[in-house]
Design a protein around this motif. Structure first.
Motif: not given
Length: 296
Positions: A4, A7, A36-37, A39-44
């Motif tokens: 994304d 992100l 939170r965004q 963290q989402r990028l790190e997760h992806e």
């Protein structure tokens, strides 16, 4: 993996502003939401990008590795968007034949479609198949038109009467008007849009034509000026009036010449549709013209 870009932009903002607080203000989101965004990028990505400490944040080794790619991604996306916006919104090449002028229609189309590439191309009569052969996208001409596979969409722009073109010394040159019968003893020059070439019988003297249908328009005018033949032309064809040794006389008893706008029947693009409208408005005088959806 589908990253994304939003992100990725948040990630570079945190790096550029040195922390979440200033970065959140710069991208106009709340700080918790920005966290939170990320963290989402790190997760992806499957890797931690920042080390978070009470003193602030710093890039991890993975973050350092990702940063140049992130910047390249954002730069490439921006350039791609700019290229798309700068690209022409379609291309339309308008062919026109003889003395017919398409400049008003070209201007109107450019006004309606400022992002499109609209240009004109003058054609010889022998090149009328350029539309069917996709060498032009639209055509302004006089009927008749050559056959085309799949047919043509034809809009009538206007009708124009015919005139007889005579040498100035001709016995009929001083007449206010002529009828077909007046030309019965004359030899007719075969012109591409002469009625004699497409179905209207014109009584003329027997004998072979003085020139062939393939000779140039100027060659035919020269023959008329020399007193060997006469020509029947649409009144709107002004090239004959440029010569002082020729005169034009209104001719009655012949169906008018018809000026049309044409596109290929299968072309349902917005530019093709707009061309018919612009040609009718700018060349046809704005009146609603009749249309033949498919002319083969």
């Amino acid at each position: 993996m589908d990253l994304d870009l939003r992100l990725v932009r948040y990630f570079t903002a945190v790096v550029e502003h040195g922390g979440f607080g200033k970065a959140a203000a710069a991208v106009h989101v709340a700080q918790p939401a920005l966290s939170r965004q990320i963290q989402r990028l790190e997760h992806e990505l499957g890797a931690r990008l920042f080390d978070r400490t009470p003193q602030g944040v710093s890039l991890t080794a993975a973050g350092e590795e990702f940063l140049p790619y992130a910047r390249t991604l954002l730069t490439t996306a921006q350039r791609a968007a700019q290229a798309v916006r700068a690209a022409p919104a379609g291309t339309l090449v308008i062919g026109h034949v003889g003395d017919l002028v398409v400049t008003p229609a070209v201007r109107e189309l450019r006004r309606r479609h400022p992002g499109a590439l609209v240009r004109s191309r003058h054609l010889e009569w022998r090149d009328l198949d350029a539309l069917a052969q996709h060498r032009v996208d639209a055509l302004v001409t006089r009927l008749p038109l050559p056959q085309a596979a799949g047919g043509l969409r034809v809009t009538v722009l206007y009708d124009e009467p015919h005139v007889a073109v005579l040498p100035r010394s001709h016995r009929l040159a001083g007449k206010d008007s002529l009828d077909l019968a007046d030309l019965a003893d004359e030899r007719l020059v075969p012109c591409r849009y002469s009625p004699a070439m497409w179905g209207t019988p014109i009584p003329t003297a027997a004998g072979p034509p003085a020139v062939s249908g393939e000779d140039s328009f100027e060659d035919k005018l020269e023959l008329v000026a020399g007193g060997h033949s006469v020509a029947v032309l649409p009144a709107g064809e002004r090239r004959s009036t440029l010569r002082t040794d020729l005169v034009t006389v209104p001719l009655h008893g012949i169906e008018p010449s018809r000026v049309v706008a044409a596109t290929r029947a299968e072309d349902d693009s917005a530019l093709a549709e707009s061309f018919h409208e612009a040609a009718q408005a700018a060349i046809g005088g704005g009146a609603s013209g009749s249309e033949t959806p498919v002319a083969k």
